[in-house]
Every structure is written in structure tokens, then in C-alpha cells.
Scaffold this motif. Structure first.
Motif, PDB file in Angstrom:
ATOM      1  N   HIS A   1       2.313   9.391  -3.544  1.00  0.00           N
ATOM      2  CA  HIS A   1       2.692   8.076  -4.056  1.00  0.00           C
ATOM      3  C   HIS A   1       1.671   7.007  -3.691  1.00  0.00           C
ATOM      4  CE1 HIS A   1       4.967   4.196  -3.744  1.00  0.00           C
ATOM      5  NE2 HIS A   1       5.296   4.551  -4.970  1.00  0.00           N
ATOM      6  N   VAL A   2       1.270   6.975  -2.442  1.00  0.00           N
ATOM      7  CA  VAL A   2       0.336   5.941  -1.997  1.00  0.00           C
ATOM      8  C   VAL A   2      -1.015   6.085  -2.689  1.00  0.00           C
ATOM      9  CG1 VAL A   2      -0.558   7.286  -0.050  1.00  0.00           C
ATOM     10  CG2 VAL A   2      -0.560   4.786   0.059  1.00  0.00           C
TER      11      VAL A   2
ATOM     12  N   LYS B   1      -2.582   3.188  -6.190  1.00  0.00           N
ATOM     13  CA  LYS B   1      -3.889   2.541  -6.097  1.00  0.00           C
ATOM     14  C   LYS B   1      -4.622   2.540  -7.436  1.00  0.00           C
ATOM     15  CE  LYS B   1      -4.626   3.740  -1.220  1.00  0.00           C
ATOM     16  NZ  LYS B   1      -5.483   4.507  -0.273  1.00  0.00           N
TER      17      LYS B   1
ATOM     18  N   SER C   1       4.676  -0.717  -2.925  1.00  0.00           N
ATOM     19  CA  SER C   1       4.221  -0.655  -1.536  1.00  0.00           C
ATOM     20  C   SER C   1       5.349  -1.004  -0.569  1.00  0.00           C
ATOM     21  CB  SER C   1       3.035  -1.607  -1.335  1.00  0.00           C
ATOM     22  OG  SER C   1       1.953  -1.263  -2.160  1.00  0.00           O
TER      23      SER C   1
ATOM     24  N   GLY D   1       7.927   1.832  -0.531  1.00  0.00           N
ATOM     25  CA  GLY D   1       7.407   2.991   0.190  1.00  0.00           C
ATOM     26  C   GLY D   1       7.432   2.787   1.691  1.00  0.00           C
TER      27      GLY D   1
END
Length: 255
Positions: free
Chosen positions: A163-164, A168, A178, A181
Motif C-alpha cells: 500500500h505505501v 506514492k 497515509s 494506513g
């Protein structure tokens, strides 16, 4: 580096096979051996199933990128892989918390162990852990679907989807993704880690309060045994190699 790819794929395939066979063997032994039909081994079996899920979710794309140079993945396939990787990762945290509760009851309240950890409660703990992780992780792909990806080619930093890493690549504000998460990490890994630490502090205090060495010996033996079993069956040897290969061979994602 590309000339070494066939040689690097051999140990990766070996570790992959060890991970699958080892966890499958644990499940088979627990199933066939009636003396292992106890809460501790039920949780170990659940952890083994979860580790199989982690391996099956992560390694195929790593192997495809390394062995066949297949470094392209569709957006929907990337979403699916991201969902399962995070699902199994979050579920593992809950399973470890359940194992710490099991050891706390076994050591601090052994006379009521069978009455407290019944099969029904064990099933409820397992299903609760999975359903909670499922509900939290399901939001990730839903949030990602609303983001625009305007680049012709979106290159991930790993050979698997996280996911991270995916947010981006978005061409808009990602603050909601963000913040959510981070909140999930604190709610799951942070809270679970704190509760696990508290449970083992209480276990240690209970063990040290026992005056008799003969009474102390079984308690000392029970807790490390369960943790050694759980960590020995986890495919920890695969993870560093997968991460290194994922960094060395990024995957191209077509959105």
C-alpha cells in the motif's frame, strides 16, 4: 547482475519449497496427533496457515520477476496481491496476541485453563482476528481505486505490491490514504505489541513469584517452547532474500 539471476533463483526456489513443505508438515502433524489437539497447537496451526498465505502472496511475483523477467502486473492484480499481503501480515499480529493470551492463562491460571480456553472460544478468537484484519485491510483497495495514476509506467520499488508503495505513484493528494494506513498500523501492530508485552510481563511476574523451583520449572519450560515452535516454523529465512530481490528487481505496473 542479470547474469546471476538463474543462480539466485535456485536458493529462492529452495527456500520457497522449505517454507511450503515445513508449514504443511506442521499442519499434518497437528491434525494426525491427538495429543497435540490443544489450544497452543491450534494457534500454532493457525500461524502456520497464515505463513503459508504470506509465502503464496509474496513469492510468486518475486519468482516471476527473477526467473522469467516478468516484471509487469495489472492494476487489479496488484491490488489483489497488496490486499492479501497486508491481510496475512495484520492477521499474524493478532495470532501472536492470541498465543500470548493462551500462555498467560496456562501459566497464571492453570486450574481454569480448560474452562477458559474452550474450542468455541478458540474458534471465536481465530475468526475475530481474521475478520478484524479483513475489515481493516479491505479499505486499502477501496481508497486506492479513487486515486488517479497518470504516469505511462508506474515502477514499484519492490517485486510485490504494498500500500505505501502504490500510493506514492498517485497524481493527487494521498493524505487520506497515509493517515488511514498509519492509524491501522498503530491500532493493530502497536496495540497488539503493547498487549503482548503486558501479558508476558504478567507471566514473568507470576513465574518469579513461585518460591519452589520444582513448581517453577514447568512454567519456565512452557512459554519458551511455544515461542520456539512458532518462530522455527515461520519462513524467516525466505524474507530477507525476498526483500533483497524485490529491491534489486523492481516490477513495472501497468495501470
Amino acid at each position: 547482475m542479470e547474469a546471476m539471476e538463474p543462480w539466485l533463483s535456485l536458493p529462492l526456489l529452495l527456500f520457497y519449497a522449505i517454507s511450503i513443505l515445513g508449514n504443511s508438515l506442521i499442519l499434518l502433524i497437528v491434525k494426525e496427533e491427538e495429543s497435540l489437539h490443544q489450544p497452543m497447537y491450534y494457534f500454532l496451526s493457525l500461524l502456520s496457515v497464515n505463513d503459508l498465505g504470506v509465502s503464496l502472496s509474496t513469492l510468486p511475483t518475486v519468482l516471476a520477476a527473477l526467473c522469467f523477467r516478468a516484471r509487469v502486473i495489472t492494476f487489479n492484480a496488484c491490488l489483489a496481491q497488496m490486499f492479501f499481503i497486508h491481510l496475512f501480515s495484520w492477521t499474524e499480529s493478532g495470532i501472536l496476541l492470541a498465543m500470548s493470551v493462551d500462555r498467560y492463562v496456562a501459566i497464571c491460571n492453570p486450574l481454569h485453563y480448560a474452562a477458559v480456553l474452550t474450542n468455541t472460544r478458540i474458534l471465536a478468537m481465530g475468526l475475530g482476528t481474521v475478520l478484524c484484519s479483513f475489515a481493516l485491510i479491505l479499505v486499502f483497495p477501496l481508497l486506492l481505486h479513487r486515486l488517479p495514476f497518470c504516469h505511462a509506467q508506474n515502477v514499484l520499488s519492490h517485486a510485490y505490491c504494498l500500500h505505501v508503495d502504490m500510493i506514492k505513484l498517485a497524481c493527487t493528494d494521498i493524505s487520506l490514504n497515509s493517515h488511514y494506513g498509519l492509524s491501522v498500523v498503530l491500532l493493530t501492530f502497536g496495540l497488539d505489541s503493547a498487549l503482548i508485552l503486558i501479558s508476558y510481563v504478567l507471566i514473568l511476574r507470576s513465574v518469579l513469584a513461585i518460591a519452589s523451583w520444582e513448581a517453577l520449572r514447568p512454567s519456565i519450560r512452557v512459554c519458551p517452547t511455544s515461542w520456539l515452535c512458532s518462530f522455527s516454523m515461520c519462513p524467516w529465512s525466505v524474507c530477507p532474500l525476498c526483500i533483497a530481490l524485490g529491491l534489486a528487481y523492481p516490477m513495472l505496473s501497468i495501470f
